[in-house]
Design an enzyme around this catalytic site. Sequence first.
Site, short mmCIF file in Angstrom:
data_model
loop_
_atom_site.label_atom_id
_atom_site.label_comp_id
_atom_site.label_asym_id
_atom_site.label_seq_id
_atom_site.Cartn_x
_atom_site.Cartn_y
_atom_site.Cartn_z
N HIS A 14 0.85 -1.18 0.00
CA HIS A 14 0.00 0.00 0.00
C HIS A 14 0.88 1.24 0.00
O HIS A 14 2.10 1.15 0.10
CB HIS A 14 -0.96 0.00 1.20
CG HIS A 14 -0.33 0.27 2.52
ND1 HIS A 14 -1.00 0.80 3.59
CD2 HIS A 14 0.94 0.09 2.97
CE1 HIS A 14 -0.20 0.93 4.63
NE2 HIS A 14 0.98 0.50 4.27
N CYS A 23 5.87 6.69 4.31
CA CYS A 23 4.71 5.84 3.98
C CYS A 23 3.98 6.31 2.72
O CYS A 23 3.09 5.62 2.23
CB CYS A 23 3.74 5.78 5.16
SG CYS A 23 4.44 4.89 6.58
N HIS A 27 5.03 0.43 -0.45
CA HIS A 27 5.76 -0.50 0.41
C HIS A 27 4.82 -1.62 0.84
O HIS A 27 3.61 -1.53 0.66
CB HIS A 27 6.35 0.23 1.63
CG HIS A 27 5.33 0.83 2.53
ND1 HIS A 27 4.67 2.01 2.24
CD2 HIS A 27 4.84 0.41 3.72
CE1 HIS A 27 3.82 2.31 3.21
NE2 HIS A 27 3.90 1.34 4.13
N HIS A 29 3.74 -4.98 3.72
CA HIS A 29 3.71 -5.47 5.09
C HIS A 29 3.26 -6.92 5.10
O HIS A 29 2.56 -7.39 4.19
CB HIS A 29 2.72 -4.68 5.95
CG HIS A 29 3.08 -3.26 6.15
ND1 HIS A 29 4.12 -2.85 6.96
CD2 HIS A 29 2.53 -2.12 5.64
CE1 HIS A 29 4.18 -1.53 6.94
NE2 HIS A 29 3.24 -1.06 6.14
N HIS A 72 -1.59 -10.43 -1.33
CA HIS A 72 -0.80 -10.12 -2.52
C HIS A 72 -1.52 -9.16 -3.47
O HIS A 72 -1.47 -9.31 -4.69
CB HIS A 72 -0.36 -11.41 -3.25
CG HIS A 72 0.72 -12.11 -2.50
ND1 HIS A 72 0.47 -12.91 -1.41
CD2 HIS A 72 2.07 -12.11 -2.68
CE1 HIS A 72 1.62 -13.40 -0.96
NE2 HIS A 72 2.60 -12.93 -1.70
N GLU A 111 0.49 -4.24 11.32
CA GLU A 111 1.35 -4.28 10.13
C GLU A 111 2.81 -4.49 10.49
O GLU A 111 3.64 -4.73 9.62
CB GLU A 111 1.16 -3.03 9.27
CG GLU A 111 1.43 -1.73 9.95
CD GLU A 111 1.16 -0.54 9.05
OE1 GLU A 111 1.99 0.38 9.07
OE2 GLU A 111 0.14 -0.52 8.35
#
Length: 136
Positions: A14, A23, A27, A29, A72, A111
């Site tokens: 996201h 952020c 990236h 998690h 995914h 996360e």
Amino acid sequence: MFWLEKSFTFEAMHYLTFHDGKCRRPHGHSYQVTIRLSGTKLETQGPKKNMLTDFSCVSRVCQNLKEKYLDHYCLNETLQTDSPTSEFIAKWIYEQLKPQLPLLTAVMVSETQSTRVWYQPETTFNNHNTHNSSQE
């Protein structure tokens, strides 16, 4: 009061479009989700006797959601938002699962190992669902 919890994980990416830090960049998690169901009455007969609800039913519902929208994927796309924060994700998961899991009272999303968010609608603080829908 009985509390039943079920956890699952998923991998996703996201980005937070308007964030003033790193952020903002895409990236990923390894998310951990825990859902909580609660009630006061257990099933009284049949194959689910003495259960609040069957873990396998909860697993099936969560797995369907995970496969269709979470694992995914780019959460910005599948959750249709420009800012899929942990808070947003927890509420989104709650809203998706609640129709299929009427005893659902809260969702936790983590996360990282040291961060987590719990979402619980205000109505569940004072108005717990105290019976199974199958017993109405």
